[in-house]
Design a protein around this motif. Sequence first.
Motif, PDB file in Angstrom:
ATOM      1  N   GLU A 180       0.829  -1.210   0.000  1.00 14.03           N
ATOM      2  CA  GLU A 180       0.000   0.000   0.000  1.00 14.03           C
ATOM      3  C   GLU A 180       0.868   1.268   0.000  1.00 14.03           C
ATOM      4  O   GLU A 180       0.483   2.282   0.568  1.00 14.03           O
ATOM      5  CB  GLU A 180      -0.963  -0.001   1.182  1.00 14.03           C
ATOM      6  CG  GLU A 180      -1.921  -1.185   1.167  1.00 14.03           C
ATOM      7  CD  GLU A 180      -2.963  -1.114   2.270  1.00 14.03           C
ATOM      8  OE1 GLU A 180      -3.855  -0.239   2.183  1.00 14.03           O
ATOM      9  OE2 GLU A 180      -2.886  -1.933   3.204  1.00 14.03           O
ATOM     10  N   CYS A 182       2.389   2.541  -3.047  1.00 13.04           N
ATOM     11  CA  CYS A 182       2.684   2.788  -4.458  1.00 13.04           C
ATOM     12  C   CYS A 182       2.999   4.266  -4.693  1.00 13.04           C
ATOM     13  O   CYS A 182       2.337   5.158  -4.141  1.00 13.04           O
ATOM     14  CB  CYS A 182       1.506   2.367  -5.333  1.00 13.04           C
ATOM     15  SG  CYS A 182       1.198   0.581  -5.315  1.00 13.04           S
ATOM     16  N   GLU A 184       3.481   7.775  -7.071  1.00 13.88           N
ATOM     17  CA  GLU A 184       2.734   8.400  -8.159  1.00 13.88           C
ATOM     18  C   GLU A 184       3.567   8.368  -9.435  1.00 13.88           C
ATOM     19  O   GLU A 184       4.792   8.246  -9.403  1.00 13.88           O
ATOM     20  CB  GLU A 184       2.356   9.846  -7.804  1.00 13.88           C
ATOM     21  CG  GLU A 184       3.544  10.760  -7.610  1.00 13.88           C
ATOM     22  CD  GLU A 184       3.146  12.142  -7.108  1.00 13.88           C
ATOM     23  OE1 GLU A 184       1.999  12.287  -6.638  1.00 13.88           O
ATOM     24  OE2 GLU A 184       3.977  13.051  -7.172  1.00 13.88           O
ATOM     25  N   SER A 202      -1.755  10.914 -10.307  1.00 14.27           N
ATOM     26  CA  SER A 202      -2.061  10.338  -9.009  1.00 14.27           C
ATOM     27  C   SER A 202      -3.560  10.044  -8.926  1.00 14.27           C
ATOM     28  O   SER A 202      -4.372  10.836  -9.442  1.00 14.27           O
ATOM     29  CB  SER A 202      -1.653  11.319  -7.904  1.00 14.27           C
ATOM     30  OG  SER A 202      -1.810  10.751  -6.637  1.00 14.27           O
ATOM     31  N   TYR A 205      -0.715   3.181  -8.770  1.00 10.28           N
ATOM     32  CA  TYR A 205      -1.006   1.860  -8.218  1.00 10.28           C
ATOM     33  C   TYR A 205       0.116   0.864  -8.537  1.00 10.28           C
ATOM     34  O   TYR A 205      -0.147  -0.290  -8.824  1.00 10.28           O
ATOM     35  CB  TYR A 205      -2.345   1.344  -8.750  1.00 10.28           C
ATOM     36  CG  TYR A 205      -3.549   2.147  -8.297  1.00 10.28           C
ATOM     37  CD1 TYR A 205      -3.802   2.354  -6.944  1.00 10.28           C
ATOM     38  CD2 TYR A 205      -4.429   2.698  -9.227  1.00 10.28           C
ATOM     39  CE1 TYR A 205      -4.904   3.083  -6.526  1.00 10.28           C
ATOM     40  CE2 TYR A 205      -5.538   3.430  -8.821  1.00 10.28           C
ATOM     41  CZ  TYR A 205      -5.774   3.625  -7.469  1.00 10.28           C
ATOM     42  OH  TYR A 205      -6.873   4.346  -7.060  1.00 10.28           O
ATOM     43  N   CYS A 206       1.363   1.327  -8.492  1.00 11.85           N
ATOM     44  CA  CYS A 206       2.530   0.476  -8.761  1.00 11.85           C
ATOM     45  C   CYS A 206       2.552   0.012 -10.214  1.00 11.85           C
ATOM     46  O   CYS A 206       2.332  -1.170 -10.525  1.00 11.85           O
ATOM     47  CB  CYS A 206       2.588  -0.699  -7.794  1.00 11.85           C
ATOM     48  SG  CYS A 206       2.989  -0.190  -6.094  1.00 11.85           S
ATOM     49  N   ASN A 227      -1.022  -2.164 -13.603  1.00  7.89           N
ATOM     50  CA  ASN A 227      -0.535  -2.009 -12.229  1.00  7.89           C
ATOM     51  C   ASN A 227      -0.469  -3.339 -11.482  1.00  7.89           C
ATOM     52  O   ASN A 227      -1.265  -4.252 -11.725  1.00  7.89           O
ATOM     53  CB  ASN A 227      -1.455  -1.054 -11.463  1.00  7.89           C
ATOM     54  CG  ASN A 227      -1.514   0.324 -12.100  1.00  7.89           C
ATOM     55  OD1 ASN A 227      -0.489   0.969 -12.272  1.00  7.89           O
ATOM     56  ND2 ASN A 227      -2.718   0.772 -12.465  1.00  7.89           N
ATOM     57  N   ARG A 229      -1.137  -5.486  -8.498  1.00  5.37           N
ATOM     58  CA  ARG A 229      -2.012  -5.580  -7.333  1.00  5.37           C
ATOM     59  C   ARG A 229      -1.278  -6.111  -6.094  1.00  5.37           C
ATOM     60  O   ARG A 229      -1.738  -5.909  -4.961  1.00  5.37           O
ATOM     61  CB  ARG A 229      -3.207  -6.487  -7.666  1.00  5.37           C
ATOM     62  CG  ARG A 229      -4.258  -6.559  -6.572  1.00  5.37           C
ATOM     63  CD  ARG A 229      -5.530  -7.205  -7.066  1.00  5.37           C
ATOM     64  NE  ARG A 229      -5.366  -8.620  -7.374  1.00  5.37           N
ATOM     65  CZ  ARG A 229      -6.315  -9.375  -7.931  1.00  5.37           C
ATOM     66  NH1 ARG A 229      -7.466  -8.813  -8.280  1.00  5.37           N
ATOM     67  NH2 ARG A 229      -6.114 -10.639  -8.173  1.00  5.37           N
ATOM     68  N   TYR A 231       1.162  -4.957  -4.646  1.00  4.22           N
ATOM     69  CA  TYR A 231       1.582  -3.882  -3.742  1.00  4.22           C
ATOM     70  C   TYR A 231       0.495  -2.838  -3.485  1.00  4.22           C
ATOM     71  O   TYR A 231       0.500  -2.209  -2.436  1.00  4.22           O
ATOM     72  CB  TYR A 231       2.849  -3.204  -4.276  1.00  4.22           C
ATOM     73  CG  TYR A 231       4.061  -4.077  -4.052  1.00  4.22           C
ATOM     74  CD1 TYR A 231       4.508  -4.351  -2.764  1.00  4.22           C
ATOM     75  CD2 TYR A 231       4.739  -4.665  -5.108  1.00  4.22           C
ATOM     76  CE1 TYR A 231       5.595  -5.177  -2.531  1.00  4.22           C
ATOM     77  CE2 TYR A 231       5.828  -5.493  -4.899  1.00  4.22           C
ATOM     78  CZ  TYR A 231       6.246  -5.750  -3.611  1.00  4.22           C
ATOM     79  OH  TYR A 231       7.322  -6.575  -3.388  1.00  4.22           O
ATOM     80  N   TYR A 232      -0.437  -2.630  -4.426  1.00  2.00           N
ATOM     81  CA  TYR A 232      -1.496  -1.686  -4.054  1.00  2.00           C
ATOM     82  C   TYR A 232      -2.554  -2.368  -3.214  1.00  2.00           C
ATOM     83  O   TYR A 232      -3.351  -1.694  -2.543  1.00  2.00           O
ATOM     84  CB  TYR A 232      -2.071  -0.960  -5.266  1.00  2.00           C
ATOM     85  CG  TYR A 232      -2.874  -1.752  -6.274  1.00  2.00           C
ATOM     86  CD1 TYR A 232      -4.138  -2.245  -5.973  1.00  2.00           C
ATOM     87  CD2 TYR A 232      -2.395  -1.954  -7.565  1.00  2.00           C
ATOM     88  CE1 TYR A 232      -4.897  -2.932  -6.918  1.00  2.00           C
ATOM     89  CE2 TYR A 232      -3.136  -2.626  -8.522  1.00  2.00           C
ATOM     90  CZ  TYR A 232      -4.378  -3.127  -8.192  1.00  2.00           C
ATOM     91  OH  TYR A 232      -5.113  -3.803  -9.148  1.00  2.00           O
ATOM     92  N   GLY A 236      -7.062  -0.431  -6.049  1.00  6.08           N
ATOM     93  CA  GLY A 236      -6.439  -0.037  -7.305  1.00  6.08           C
ATOM     94  C   GLY A 236      -7.056  -0.754  -8.489  1.00  6.08           C
ATOM     95  O   GLY A 236      -7.874  -1.658  -8.341  1.00  6.08           O
ATOM     96  N   SER A 259      -8.771  -5.314 -12.026  1.00  6.77           N
ATOM     97  CA  SER A 259      -7.613  -5.389 -11.135  1.00  6.77           C
ATOM     98  C   SER A 259      -6.918  -6.725 -11.353  1.00  6.77           C
ATOM     99  O   SER A 259      -7.562  -7.777 -11.364  1.00  6.77           O
ATOM    100  CB  SER A 259      -8.043  -5.259  -9.675  1.00  6.77           C
ATOM    101  OG  SER A 259      -8.598  -3.982  -9.425  1.00  6.77           O
TER     102      SER A 259
END
Length: 504
Positions: A180, A182, A184, A202, A205-206, A227, A229, A231-232, A236, A259
């Motif tokens: 969580e 990530c 910008e 921004s 979401y990585c 992106n 998932r 890490y977000y 996201g 996602s």
Amino acid sequence: MKALLALLLVSEPALAEPLTPQFLDASSGLPSEHIYAGGWEHFVGGGVAVFDCNGDTRPDIFAAGGEAPSHLFINQTEGPKKPLSFAGTPPLNLTHVTGAYPLDIDGDGHLDLAVLRVGPNVFLKGDGACGFTDHTKVWGLTNPDRWSTAFSATWELGRDLPTIAVGNYVDRADPDGPFEACDENALYRGSNEKYDDPIALSPGYCALSMLFSDWQRNGEPELRISNDRHYYVRGGFEEMWQLNPLKLRGESEGWKKVSLWGMGIASGDLNADGFPDVMLTSMGDQLLQFNDGAQFVNAPYSVGTYAQLPHIGDEGRPSTGWHAEFADVNNDGLLDLFIAKGNVDQMPSNASADPNNLLIQRPDGTFVETAAAAGVATMDRARGAALADFDGDGRLDLVVNNRRAALELWQNVTPNTGNWLQVSLANTSPNTFGIGAWIELREENGITQSREVVVGGGHAGGAIGAHHFGLGAAVGAEVRVIWPDGTKGDWLFYAANQQISIVR
């Protein structure tokens, strides 16, 4: 779109299986071993950039090295069907490189290089002879110490510099990270030979891949971001940014949220409807989405592109996809799909013996796996890759960058492939390589292959060069270019099996 998907699933009389490609291991043609190495910050990345850095029409290779040095390999192959041969250059003194993308930033006709790093990114000016100098500050592309893993560029009308997007991964300075946390992303616009301060995209979401594409073919490219998932964690999704005005598409603008553990993007018109479809790689399912110019719709499982498990061996754990690329590997006039596969490092939830995919398209729009038969189903932790004709024989060869294993080089030696054309563009400055143009190739049967000229996508690397079209048995085809400003060139007939250059 529903009618299109129905057509793909209609039962047809049995069709002959497509020609299975054959590749020869040509790694001995590299002057030295190259490995993408490093710790946690280099679990991702590992891209390759393929481009002609000296104007001899032979594609050269820049390979990211992570904590090890990056290398530029100059193509010395003597001619069609000759053994692939590359010369080395001194390391560019660039370490902690995650990937790179070629682009003519200053419009002088020579390809430059955007180098993504764990740390400040570097933008190198090319001299047309495979020499590069750091022009990051000259162009005003200074950037903070971030972890960049994605890149794309386009030309907005009226601007003399390309609009550049850089995707950043986890914010390493966040004390509560990495989950969580990530970072910008950044958008660069400029004029008068220099860029303004970057605009924040921004939320981030990585990002692990991004691509500017005029997916609706309305003259307005938009930025798609894939992106991770992992890490977000929650909240996201895959993003689509409109440029004018700068705005993140939402569900009210027709953007259906998806996602996934997004790693790479491939774009290509699979069904000859004129709109680019996309493949999104991930951990587990690889997601193909068909595009009808209004929306993206997930492909049915029966198309055969989800590639969610290793196709050889006894692994029962899910695959991990990285670089994806559409290209016609057997020259039958249909786009095929290569996917680089490999465990993040030692992630127990996913396959450790995870072979690359080479999915060949059948005439009915479904795909068949051929990587093992073709000889390219290696088990190393593949990351970036590129398909390019390194020897000029009209058959696409393959380079694959691996984490903690040697770079692979494969020569396409498939016998009895179809005919082909390779099309290069020469546009007026500043957009000298015609980024944003569409190349249309019309076959005798009335089918039109459409190819968008883009910079971005893949995983941490991409290519600029001749655009390859398979023709099957056709002895030639009509070609036209729709230039980035919408100007349509004339349809002109070209005989098969040659490289052509279309000048604006």
